[in-house]
Motif scaffolding. Structure first.
Motif, short mmCIF file in Angstrom:
data_model
loop_
_atom_site.label_atom_id
_atom_site.label_comp_id
_atom_site.label_asym_id
_atom_site.label_seq_id
_atom_site.Cartn_x
_atom_site.Cartn_y
_atom_site.Cartn_z
N TYR A 107 131.46 -41.19 10.24
CA TYR A 107 130.96 -40.12 11.08
C TYR A 107 129.94 -39.28 10.32
N TYR A 108 130.28 -38.89 9.08
CA TYR A 108 129.32 -38.09 8.32
C TYR A 108 128.00 -38.83 8.16
N ASP A 109 128.05 -40.11 7.85
CA ASP A 109 126.81 -40.88 7.65
C ASP A 109 125.97 -40.93 8.92
N ALA A 110 126.62 -41.05 10.07
CA ALA A 110 125.88 -41.05 11.35
C ALA A 110 125.20 -39.69 11.57
N VAL A 111 125.92 -38.61 11.27
CA VAL A 111 125.34 -37.27 11.38
C VAL A 111 124.18 -37.12 10.40
N HIS A 112 124.40 -37.61 9.19
CA HIS A 112 123.38 -37.52 8.14
C HIS A 112 122.09 -38.24 8.57
N GLU A 113 122.24 -39.42 9.13
CA GLU A 113 121.05 -40.17 9.58
C GLU A 113 120.29 -39.41 10.66
N GLN A 114 121.01 -38.80 11.60
CA GLN A 114 120.33 -38.01 12.63
C GLN A 114 119.63 -36.82 11.99
N THR A 115 120.29 -36.18 11.04
CA THR A 115 119.69 -35.03 10.35
C THR A 115 118.42 -35.45 9.62
N LEU A 116 118.48 -36.55 8.87
CA LEU A 116 117.29 -37.00 8.14
C LEU A 116 116.15 -37.34 9.09
N GLY A 117 116.47 -37.96 10.21
CA GLY A 117 115.43 -38.26 11.20
C GLY A 117 114.74 -37.01 11.68
N ALA A 118 115.50 -35.96 11.92
CA ALA A 118 114.91 -34.69 12.36
C ALA A 118 114.10 -34.05 11.24
N LEU A 119 114.62 -34.08 10.03
CA LEU A 119 113.92 -33.46 8.91
C LEU A 119 112.61 -34.16 8.58
N ARG A 120 112.57 -35.47 8.72
CA ARG A 120 111.34 -36.22 8.42
C ARG A 120 110.18 -35.83 9.32
N GLU A 121 110.49 -35.32 10.51
CA GLU A 121 109.45 -34.94 11.47
C GLU A 121 108.99 -33.49 11.31
N LEU A 122 109.58 -32.75 10.39
CA LEU A 122 109.28 -31.33 10.23
C LEU A 122 107.87 -31.07 9.71
N ALA A 123 107.26 -30.07 10.25
CA ALA A 123 106.04 -29.49 9.68
C ALA A 123 106.42 -28.10 9.17
N ALA A 124 105.70 -27.60 8.20
CA ALA A 124 106.03 -26.30 7.60
C ALA A 124 106.15 -25.20 8.66
N LYS A 125 105.28 -25.21 9.64
CA LYS A 125 105.30 -24.16 10.68
C LYS A 125 106.57 -24.23 11.53
N ASP A 126 107.19 -25.40 11.61
CA ASP A 126 108.42 -25.55 12.40
C ASP A 126 109.56 -24.70 11.85
N LEU A 127 109.55 -24.44 10.56
CA LEU A 127 110.64 -23.69 9.94
C LEU A 127 110.71 -22.26 10.43
#
Length: 171
Positions: A107-127
């Motif tokens: 379960y943690y790994d599945a959550v982690h993968e979703q988190t990484l997918g979201a983080l990879r798409e981040l732009a500085a302004k998104d923060l």
């Protein structure tokens, strides 16, 4: 180094700590509570995964992995569907029991993968984007990401501590 790269590195460290706390433990150790008022490794890891799943899904407008990938059914806990463990009494902590570490790390790994997918798409302004207006001041995405990171690392450390207690008692 970009902010998203720092966040990805930090979230990868949570995964490492989760696996280190859980790997090789049997169900008795995972579900053991050093006292009747304390949390088990199973509860700590379930809770940190639920918090990350809930908060990241909300911040990025994603479905929770807990529900969308049927982890709720796999865990089969006697708790409300969207429960993340916040404010759990000792009686509710006792309801979080697992038959294997693979369930927790899966379960943690599945959550982690979703988190990484979201983080990879981040732009500085998104923060700077506001993700929660219920607080004063309102919570930005950057603050929410650091808050989840901090909470998860604390609970991973607590799980490692409980593991150490159990191993000391066994030797």
């Amino acid at each position: 180094m970009h902010a998203k790269d720092i966040l990805i590195d930090a979230y990868n460290r949570i995964r490492e700590e989760v696996h280190a706390a859980v790997d090789g433990l049997d169900p008795d150790d995972l579900n053991a509570r050093p006292t009747g008022e304390s949390n088990s490794i199973a509860w700590l890891v379930w809770h940190l995964a639920r918090v990350q799943d809930d908060h990241i899904a909300d911040a990025f407008d994603l479905d929770q992995v807990w529900l969308s990938q049927d982890w709720e059914k796999r865990f089969a806990l006697d708790l409300p569907r969207r429960d993340i463990g916040y404010g759990h009494t000792p009686a509710k902590v006792a309801k979080v029991r697992v038959d294997s570490g693979d369930l927790l790390t899966g379960y943690y790994d599945a959550v982690h993968e979703q988190t990484l997918g979201a983080l990879r798409e981040l732009a500085a302004k998104d923060l700077e984007r506001i993700v929660d207006e219920r607080w004063d001041p309102p919570v930005s995405l950057g603050v929410r990401l650091v808050s989840v990171l901090s909470d998860d690392l604390q609970h991973a450390g607590q799980a490692a501590y409980v593991r150490g207690l159990l191993q000391s008692a066994a030797s």
